[in-house]
Design a protein around this motif. Structure first.
Motif, PDB file in Angstrom:
ATOM      1  N   VAL A 407      13.933 -42.353   3.114  1.00 17.92           N
ATOM      2  CA  VAL A 407      12.710 -41.555   3.022  1.00 17.92           C
ATOM      3  C   VAL A 407      13.040 -40.107   2.659  1.00 17.92           C
ATOM      4  N   LYS A 408      14.067 -39.569   3.281  1.00 17.69           N
ATOM      5  CA  LYS A 408      14.472 -38.196   2.951  1.00 17.69           C
ATOM      6  C   LYS A 408      14.862 -38.079   1.486  1.00 17.69           C
ATOM      7  N   ALA A 409      15.649 -39.052   1.006  1.00 14.55           N
ATOM      8  CA  ALA A 409      16.096 -39.024  -0.387  1.00 14.55           C
ATOM      9  C   ALA A 409      14.913 -39.172  -1.345  1.00 14.55           C
ATOM     10  N   ALA A 410      13.984 -40.050  -0.997  1.00 18.20           N
ATOM     11  CA  ALA A 410      12.818 -40.257  -1.852  1.00 18.20           C
ATOM     12  C   ALA A 410      11.986 -38.989  -1.955  1.00 18.20           C
ATOM     13  N   TYR A 411      11.795 -38.333  -0.821  1.00 12.89           N
ATOM     14  CA  TYR A 411      10.988 -37.108  -0.840  1.00 12.89           C
ATOM     15  C   TYR A 411      11.687 -35.997  -1.632  1.00 12.89           C
ATOM     16  N   GLU A 412      12.977 -35.849  -1.413  1.00 14.12           N
ATOM     17  CA  GLU A 412      13.717 -34.797  -2.116  1.00 14.12           C
ATOM     18  C   GLU A 412      13.762 -35.032  -3.623  1.00 14.12           C
ATOM     19  N   ALA A 413      13.725 -36.307  -4.027  1.00 17.19           N
ATOM     20  CA  ALA A 413      13.774 -36.627  -5.455  1.00 17.19           C
ATOM     21  C   ALA A 413      12.389 -36.628  -6.105  1.00 17.19           C
ATOM     22  N   SER A 414      11.340 -36.514  -5.286  1.00 15.11           N
ATOM     23  CA  SER A 414       9.976 -36.605  -5.807  1.00 15.11           C
ATOM     24  C   SER A 414       9.468 -35.254  -6.278  1.00 15.11           C
ATOM     25  N   ALA A 415       8.360 -35.302  -6.999  1.00 13.89           N
ATOM     26  CA  ALA A 415       7.693 -34.089  -7.469  1.00 13.89           C
ATOM     27  C   ALA A 415       6.205 -34.201  -7.159  1.00 13.89           C
ATOM     28  N   GLU A 416       5.512 -33.092  -7.275  1.00  7.06           N
ATOM     29  CA  GLU A 416       4.077 -33.095  -7.037  1.00  7.06           C
ATOM     30  C   GLU A 416       3.399 -34.101  -7.970  1.00  7.06           C
ATOM     31  N   ASN A 417       2.414 -34.820  -7.445  1.00  4.53           N
ATOM     32  CA  ASN A 417       1.653 -35.868  -8.143  1.00  4.53           C
ATOM     33  C   ASN A 417       2.398 -37.197  -8.244  1.00  4.53           C
ATOM     34  N   ASP A 418       3.611 -37.277  -7.686  1.00  2.00           N
ATOM     35  CA  ASP A 418       4.314 -38.560  -7.633  1.00  2.00           C
ATOM     36  C   ASP A 418       3.720 -39.450  -6.545  1.00  2.00           C
ATOM     37  N   VAL A 419       3.906 -40.744  -6.719  1.00  2.00           N
ATOM     38  CA  VAL A 419       3.642 -41.727  -5.674  1.00  2.00           C
ATOM     39  C   VAL A 419       4.983 -42.141  -5.075  1.00  2.00           C
ATOM     40  N   ILE A 420       5.110 -42.049  -3.754  1.00  2.00           N
ATOM     41  CA  ILE A 420       6.294 -42.568  -3.061  1.00  2.00           C
ATOM     42  C   ILE A 420       5.889 -43.919  -2.467  1.00  2.00           C
ATOM     43  N   LEU A 421       6.552 -44.970  -2.902  1.00  2.00           N
ATOM     44  CA  LEU A 421       6.121 -46.334  -2.594  1.00  2.00           C
ATOM     45  C   LEU A 421       7.261 -47.153  -2.004  1.00  2.00           C
ATOM     46  N   LEU A 422       7.064 -47.657  -0.781  1.00  2.00           N
ATOM     47  CA  LEU A 422       7.963 -48.666  -0.222  1.00  2.00           C
ATOM     48  C   LEU A 422       7.413 -50.031  -0.627  1.00  2.00           C
ATOM     49  N   SER A 423       8.087 -50.709  -1.528  1.00  2.00           N
ATOM     50  CA  SER A 423       7.703 -52.065  -1.939  1.00  2.00           C
ATOM     51  C   SER A 423       9.002 -52.818  -2.224  1.00  2.00           C
ATOM     52  N   PRO A 424       9.634 -53.372  -1.192  1.00  2.00           N
ATOM     53  CA  PRO A 424      11.045 -53.764  -1.253  1.00  2.00           C
ATOM     54  C   PRO A 424      11.394 -54.905  -2.203  1.00  2.00           C
ATOM     55  N   SER A 425      10.458 -55.821  -2.459  1.00  2.00           N
ATOM     56  CA  SER A 425      10.733 -56.992  -3.293  1.00  2.00           C
ATOM     57  C   SER A 425      11.770 -57.915  -2.658  1.00  2.00           C
ATOM     58  N   CYS A 426      12.079 -57.685  -1.400  1.00  2.00           N
ATOM     59  CA  CYS A 426      13.078 -58.484  -0.672  1.00  2.00           C
ATOM     60  C   CYS A 426      12.641 -58.608   0.785  1.00  2.00           C
ATOM     61  N   ALA A 427      13.111 -59.657   1.429  1.00  2.00           N
ATOM     62  CA  ALA A 427      12.866 -59.810   2.867  1.00  2.00           C
ATOM     63  C   ALA A 427      13.622 -58.735   3.646  1.00  2.00           C
TER      64      ALA A 427
END
Length: 449
Positions: A407-427
């Motif tokens: 989550v920290k990495a996702a937020y730091e790599a994101s920009a304004e107007n981005d969607v941060i999405l957890l959708s693992p495609s795996c169990a």
């Protein structure tokens, strides 16, 4: 309850001590049946087994005795998860002993009208949407089945002026005989549970049980956009209510970019809908149609559509942080679900994906990765998913050891107007006991941002 006299003195075997089995055994005992419960596992120290024995119900554990069916049971109620290849169940079928699941009991005794929702995907979202619409509309809904309380337990207390909203799986429907909801919903059909049913035809056949006993006084709401569903429901006698997201239609319920149409007339503007994605629009159309047929007023329906942001762990809106909109789709344990999630957004996506290694391909996702700007990969498949993402042209891939780091990495790599999405495609089982706990950990870390 109604029609309980039919069970007085009946000899019934309940197979499986899970939640539905315990509920069915207790109910049948209370209404006069002679009940025996059998479970493959030992019952030593089992609290549910002890409670049933206190009620005077015989409980046999530690296997399925080969001579058990010699007792002359009138019918069997099995746990939905027990396959028909189970030797005891196969023996019963060969002996022409009816094998039910507990929703057959619910349908036989319920005073309340039943709305049953089935399909490969979208059942829970459709059920939840409909329940809230009926609840706000003061239609006295009761929620049951996979999503809530065991259906026969709800049916035992249900009254004639209430409506039971029942999420029904193929496992449950396969064990029905006279089950007849007043309104049935068939959301869609995709290949699933073939290890249980044996083939897609058998899987579809189980799903169709939701409507086989309906008459011309009942309704079947179905996905007209899927040819297999459209074709398969044609023999049903119920009044058919198609739904489509491919533009205005004169019959049933339909939608385009601007409107939801009921019988070809503009009904609700789509701009009020909070839940993203075409797949969710399908769920919305099915729920709205059932609400209308149940007499729900339009303001109550609009209230839900303008406020409902998703079932927990299923494209669930979590929060917005400095212009980043964050969604929890932990329930996406396969590529089909992640495809639906990715197609829901036009904004750039920071995708958190990965989990249990089952060796399945991610290739189905390739056309849907076009808006993915960053991938944060977790779990056993992290390296493989990151390599796949890079091959799709994703400009940045990050490997994370756990959800906090992800989550920290996702937020730091994101920009304004981005969607941060957890959708693992795996169990989830490589790191978490289930997808719910995985999603909860995601939410906990998001709330710390």
């Amino acid at each position: 309850m109604k029609n309980t006299d039919q069970f007085i003195g009946k000899r019934v075997l309940v197979v499986g001590l899970a939640k539905s089995g315990v509920a069915a055994a207790g109910l049948l005992h209370r209404i006069g049946a002679a009940v025996v419960v059998n479970d493959a596992k030992s019952i030593e120290g089992n609290e549910e087994a002890a409670e049933l024995q206190k009620q005077g119900i015989e409980v046999i554990g530690g296997g399925h005795p080969s001579d058990l069916l010699d007792r002359g049971f009138d019918f069997i109620v099995k746990n939905p998860g027990i396959p028909y290849t189970n030797p005891l169940i196969a023996q019963a079928v060969s002996a022409n002993i009816p094998v039910w699941t507990e929703i057959e009991l619910a349908g036989r005794i319920s005073e309340a009208s039943i709305i049953a929702i089935t399909g490969s995907n979208g059942k829970t979202t459709t059920t939840t949407l409909l329940y809230h619409m009926l609840n706000i509309g003061k239609k006295k809904p009761l929620i049951a089945g996979n999503i809530g309380t065991v259906a026969c337990t709800v049916a035992e207390e249900a009254e004639a002026d209430e409506i039971m909203v029942l999420e029904a799986s193929s496992f449950q429907l396969a064990g029905t005989e006279s089950f007849k909801p007043h309104i049935a919903i068939f959301t869609n059909l995709y290949e699933a549970h073939l290890d249980y049913h044996g083939s897609l035809d058998e899987y579809l056949d189980a799903k169709l049980q939701v409507a086989r006993n309906q008459t011309d006084e009942d309704y079947l709401i179905f996905n007209q956009d899927q040819e297999a569903v459209d074709r398969s429901i044609s023999p049903m006698r119920s009044r058919k209510v198609p739904f489509t997201t491919l533009g205005k239609r004169e019959e049933g319920i339909s939608a385009d970019r601007e409107w939801i149409y009921w019988l070809g007339e503009p009904y609700i503007e789509t701009k009020i809908i909070k839940l993203p994605g075409r797949h969710n629009l399908e769920n919305i159309l099915a729920a709205v149609a059932a609400a209308i047929l149940s007499g729900c007023d339009k303001p109550s329906i609009e209230n839900v559509l303008s406020s409902f942001t998703g079932v927990r762990h299923r494209m669930q809106y979590v929060r917005e942080v400095h212009g980043r909109t964050i969604f929890n789709d932990s329930k996406a344990t396969n590529t089909l679900a992640t495809k639906s999630a990715l197609s829901s957004f036009k904004n750039p996506i920071v995708l958190l994906a990965g989990g249990l290694e089952r060796g399945h391909s991610f290739e189905e996702l390739r056309p849907f990765m076009v808006n993915v700007r960053v991938v944060v990969a977790i779990g056993e498949t992290a390296q493989r998913f990151a390599e796949f993402a890079a091959g799709c042209g994703v400009t940045e891939t990050i490997l994370a050891d756990d959800m906090e780091e992800a989550v920290k990495a996702a937020y730091e790599a994101s920009a304004e107007n981005d969607v941060i999405l957890l959708s693992p495609s795996c169990a989830s089982w490589d790191q978490y006991p289930n997808f719910e706990i995985r999603g909860d950990r995601f939410i906990e870390e998001v709330m710390k941002l």
